[in-house]
Design an enzyme around this catalytic site. Sequence first.
Site, PDB file in Angstrom:
ATOM      1  N   SER A  88       2.306  22.014  -9.415  1.00  0.00           N
ATOM      2  CA  SER A  88       1.870  23.015 -10.391  1.00  0.00           C
ATOM      3  C   SER A  88       2.709  24.273 -10.507  1.00  0.00           C
ATOM      4  CB  SER A  88       0.429  23.425 -10.102  1.00  0.00           C
ATOM      5  OG  SER A  88      -0.418  22.439 -10.596  1.00  0.00           O
ATOM      6  N   LYS A 112      -1.526  33.855 -10.956  1.00  0.00           N
ATOM      7  CA  LYS A 112      -2.421  32.786 -11.403  1.00  0.00           C
ATOM      8  C   LYS A 112      -3.853  33.184 -11.091  1.00  0.00           C
ATOM      9  CE  LYS A 112      -2.693  27.736 -10.811  1.00  0.00           C
ATOM     10  NZ  LYS A 112      -2.122  26.588 -10.059  1.00  0.00           N
ATOM     11  N   SER A 134      -0.473  23.100 -13.192  1.00  0.00           N
ATOM     12  CA  SER A 134      -1.571  23.915 -13.670  1.00  0.00           C
ATOM     13  C   SER A 134      -1.232  25.403 -13.773  1.00  0.00           C
ATOM     14  CB  SER A 134      -2.773  23.756 -12.728  1.00  0.00           C
ATOM     15  OG  SER A 134      -2.429  24.208 -11.428  1.00  0.00           O
TER      16      SER A 134
HETATM   17  N1  GLN Z   1      -1.201  17.866 -11.658  1.00  0.00           N
HETATM   18  C1  GLN Z   1      -1.593  17.797 -10.293  1.00  0.00           C
HETATM   19  C2  GLN Z   1      -3.091  17.672 -10.195  1.00  0.00           C
HETATM   20  O1  GLN Z   1      -3.746  17.726 -11.198  1.00  0.00           O
HETATM   21  C3  GLN Z   1      -1.092  18.986  -9.528  1.00  0.00           C
HETATM   22  C4  GLN Z   1      -1.931  20.182  -9.684  1.00  0.00           C
HETATM   23  C5  GLN Z   1      -1.504  21.316  -8.808  1.00  0.00           C
HETATM   24  O2  GLN Z   1      -0.418  21.308  -8.231  1.00  0.00           O
HETATM   25  N2  GLN Z   1      -2.388  22.279  -8.697  1.00  0.00           N
HETATM   26  O3  GLN Z   1      -3.627  17.491  -9.137  1.00  0.00           O
END
Ligand code: GLN
Length: 496
Positions: free
Chosen positions: A180, A81, A156
């Site tokens: 994510s 990532k 994400s």
């Molecule tokens: N969807 C969640 C957020 O926007 C989790 C994101 C993540 O785990 N980086 O905070």
Amino acid sequence: MSKLVSLSLVEMREGLLRGDFSALELCDAHIERIEATNAALNSFITISSESARAAAAAADKRIAEEKDRSPMLCGIPYSAKDMLVSEGIETTCGSKMLSGFISPYNCTVLERLEENGAVLLGKNNMDEFAMGSSSERSSYGAVRNPWDLDRVPGGSSGGSAVAVSSGQSPFSLGTDTGGSIRQPAAFTGAVGLKPTYGRVSRYGAVAYASSFDQIGPLGRSVEDVASVLQAIAGKDELDATSMDVPVDSYLESIERMADEGLAGLKIGVPREYFSFSVDEEIDANLKGQIAALENLGAELVDISLPHTEHALASYYVLVLAEASSNLARYDGVRFGHRAESVSSLEEMYCRTRAEGFGTEVKRRIMMGSYVLSAGYFDAYYVKAQQVRTLVISDFKAAFANDCDVILAPVSPTPAFGIGEKTASSLEMYLTDIFTVPVNLAGLPAISIPSGLTKSGLPIGVQLIGSAFQEGQILGVAKALEQSNTFANNEKTQQAF
Ligand code: GLN
């Protein structure tokens, strides 16, 4: 498509040792696959072919010298990532703010994989600063789901999940602050593991919400993910929040549980998770998973996690607060983007941030600053911390009194359409309901493929463990994987 892009890590390892193919051939096959598919999927922001080929050639040399004494991941390609800083290779975090930023050092996990001889293919697309659940909020364009290009791959870490499920990369590293790793794994038919907070070093992971963020692997099988965790887990002097807890032998624990079965194991099914509205097919699939676990000898028990309904609100107060503080460092002075032709320092700060950040990031910084402001700190931030403590004690009580592992859905729906939820941030936040409680409590959890919807979209199921019990959830996941006909490479490879 070359056969080399659908092998498991063990098959790659054996092939490399036998000399069926070289690390360089393995690397080239994956680069070719990325080049052929990235225009449609947009899962890579940077493809680092040159350094990958050099690393692969070095791995070939090492394998020739050390043979089976070389590390398990030697010569195996992977991607990361774009939130994990990489020496000499751009790290954007999906943001225009960090466009052109090249870190002078590697984050610890990349360093460990490099020591193991693994070959970094490039950096995966993601929601800007990991804020999102769909990988649409990237300054580099939306990532597409290989199972249906009009749908999101989740987020994400969507680019990582897509890389794995479409054969671009045998495994990838993602980060999980509120789901994510697990949710994109579920949306794309991959396996994704969020380790216990403190199990894997966060040194060099761009900070979103520091008391939640955790790095973990995405792969095509439970065994692959276990091998990667083995290489990256463990105390790191450079991260004070990494814990000095012995690292189990994960491959051994999954083999043991696969052999011995699940007799004597108690798996909790939290009743509160059924009070949320869930897609009918997801609900039916979960019931099927419960039956499969019973068949494997586990005892399924009804448990209660009474504060679940408040977890999402608490999460979205706390992560925004932490993000507003973490993102204060992007001021145009040290990292990435800087506004041009400014007439004062203040104007540089303001314009840099106005130009560099996308809408969702700005929204979160503003809300985070609001909940931390003197007048609202007690009403929002302190309250949310208190709820966090209650969520932690719910899990503690369940593991102490009722069960060894908890079973839950990953997401209320399968992959949704591109653009379907971008108009309403709240709608997007609501998709995280089943993943964020785990992050509030810092627990390990894995998402594995558990079936397909009638329209052919992957469904995932989640197993949550108590702290540092990754071996146990990997073991249950492996047993369940064997009984889920869906979870094999052939199926995930047909994706795209
Ligand atoms: N969807 C969640 C957020 O926007 C989790 C994101 C993540 O785990 N980086 O905070």
